[in-house]
Design an enzyme around this catalytic site. Sequence first.
Site, PDB file in Angstrom:
ATOM      1  N   SER A 199       0.840  -1.187   0.000  1.00 24.44           N
ATOM      2  CA  SER A 199       0.000   0.000   0.000  1.00 24.44           C
ATOM      3  C   SER A 199       0.887   1.254   0.000  1.00 24.44           C
ATOM      4  CB  SER A 199      -0.957  -0.035   1.194  1.00 24.44           C
ATOM      5  OG  SER A 199      -1.997   0.900   1.036  1.00 24.44           O
ATOM      6  N   ASP A 208      -8.691  -5.155  -5.978  1.00 24.60           N
ATOM      7  CA  ASP A 208      -8.267  -4.053  -5.115  1.00 24.60           C
ATOM      8  C   ASP A 208      -8.749  -2.755  -5.742  1.00 24.60           C
ATOM      9  OD1 ASP A 208      -7.061  -2.209  -3.507  1.00 24.60           O
ATOM     10  OD2 ASP A 208      -5.020  -2.977  -3.738  1.00 24.60           O
ATOM     11  N   HIS A 231      -7.081  -5.749  -1.521  1.00 27.33           N
ATOM     12  CA  HIS A 231      -5.862  -5.083  -1.049  1.00 27.33           C
ATOM     13  C   HIS A 231      -5.025  -6.027  -0.185  1.00 27.33           C
ATOM     14  CE1 HIS A 231      -3.726  -1.311  -0.883  1.00 27.33           C
ATOM     15  NE2 HIS A 231      -3.777  -1.210   0.429  1.00 27.33           N
TER      16      HIS A 231
END
Length: 696
Positions: free
Chosen positions: A558, A641, A673
Amino acid sequence: MDKISALACALLFSSSLLAQHTPAKRVNRTLVTNKIYNVRNDVMTPEKLWELGRVNAEGLSFDGKHLIYGVSNYSFGENKSEKNLFIVPVEGGEAVPFTTEAGAESVVQVTKDGNVIYLYKGQLWLKSLSGGDAQQLTSVEEGLENVKISPDGKHILFSRAVLVKKYHSPDKYPDLAKSNVYIYDNLDYRHWDSFNDGRFNHPFVASYDNGKIGEPIDLLADQPFYSPQAPFGGAEDLAWTPDSKAVLYVSKKKFGKEYAVSTNTDIFRYELASKTTTNLTEGMVGYDTHPLYSPDGQKLAWLSMKTDGYEADKTDLIVFDRKSTQRVNLTAAWDGTVNSFIWSKDGRKLYFTAPTRGTVQLFELEVGQPKKAAGQVKQISEGQFDIGDIVGEVDGALVVSSTTLTRAVEIYLYDLKKKSLRAITKVNDAAFSKIAETKVEGRFTKASDGADLFSWVIYPPNFDPNKKYPTLLFCQGGPQSATTLGYSFRWNFQLMASQGYIVILPNRRGMPGWGVKWNQDISKDWGGQPIRDYLSAVDDLAKEPYVDKARIGAVGASYGGYSVFMLAAVHDGRFKSLISHCGLFDMTSWYGTTEELFFANYDLGGPYWDKANEKTYTDFNPIKHVDKWNTPILIFQGGKDFRVPIGQGLEAFQAAQLKNIKSRLVYLPEENHWVLSGHNAQVWQREFFGWLKETL
């Protein structure tokens, strides 16, 4: 920054979580067996990691003498987890199974007469704590979710998805039932990992009589609002008033674009008799969540953020006093942010958890007269461990969940006088007793601006300072997530160290636990000081003779994946290998495809067409610096995601390939994610460590 000496003292505490315990008797297939741990001092592997039991506290008996907890165990053959409930005396003793059916059970209520009401396959069941057969209470065709039974037992509060908007073609055109088309006129068309099909979570209230449910009332009838919040809200968003005359629910009553750019959730009170609704947090424009009444019902506490659109704002404890009609921020003057809380049994205190100096600890706050209590926060636990959930208070102690970087979640009794933890559950003791320890130490570095920068460092088993080891810099996501002593089943640092790597986890700018300003300093500076913090931390560690300077890598997900992409251009030969999972690569295309725009607007400054944000989309945009990439890179990308959509990983991989950089794409079409499937997680680990072996 606080003085270094405070944490240095804390680090002297050896973690009581690492003590050896006598394993609970293995009474059910859901408990971890000892078969795979037949070699003492074996190292952690991806397979062993997923064979650990995952523990969560479900509740306490009414007298506080017994803990009900859940254990989820993963089956490699079936590629799924099975959760069952167990009961164990809080003061110590043998754990016994409470449920054994296939499926997952969750506790709704423990009654005064010793019965447990739990949710199983969408229905309520009842069973005595002392055992016996379970009795099915409800048979609701649509099923029940997030159930709360009123204190007087006469009503039930629950949630259910309701079709409000006809976004999906079979709903809009019933004669085309086999079509699969989505039609939108506004934002919030997708969230996290699913497209909005026009169904919204709504709270319902109905009469209740020992399993018989009356006609439910939809508290958000025909409104395109969520409660519980999407996508992660649960039963904590719903509550009963102590007198059973009203219910509370959390909702962000905004729609479309307004929903996507705002964090303004409110707490609403619905009166059963008058059927009227009141906004209890009117004028409070940030997140307001987790409403919880004091035991006597005279005070209501909740968690609150002040700023609309800022999802990582300081979280405060607010208390509303019914007698004085005052609404007071009890932690306004405290330089920290609250994770979770409970009321003390006598209603005089609030116990809460908060990140502090690389850990998550227990705190308390005397409520008393609200104005006098403001700012009087006291830390009550200290040590090399994290405190997770606070389950409840029992006779001078708190029942809590806790972890270290080398121990998964178990439930503990924290003695408020002795300031010590004692294990209640011991689900994974047998497994960990055969796993070689990986030493964890705290380390301070001077950052490039002179600030004190703290890191956790994890060393391989049987670490020898006379040898040289490859080293990994871990870049945390969030970007305002804390790097403390939590235990992850994917980004597992014990596992990484067990494969022979030293791992460093810097608490760089943006992380909570080091003051509100430190937490805020990352916003609109993603590619600035936080990236320099990473370089400062790894440079300092590289001075140690046991670090192989020719074998240093950087990994992250991320914002951590974004950090890897940024570091790829500025590391000046420090790193030999890079790994990015679901990282942001092109901030312009990311702004145009991500879903929670409040996050992008606050942390980046706003859209790419606003020249005031030019630095975000140039200096702090990885795609603008690909010309300086020259390091082997592995890129993971989830197909579902929508927070960091698929184009980010594909663009980065394509750029690396076209620049003839050794690179690999691992595409997970069914993952979001995160990586939730056990088999996919094993592939992830094999590719992760395979890449490091190949390139580092």
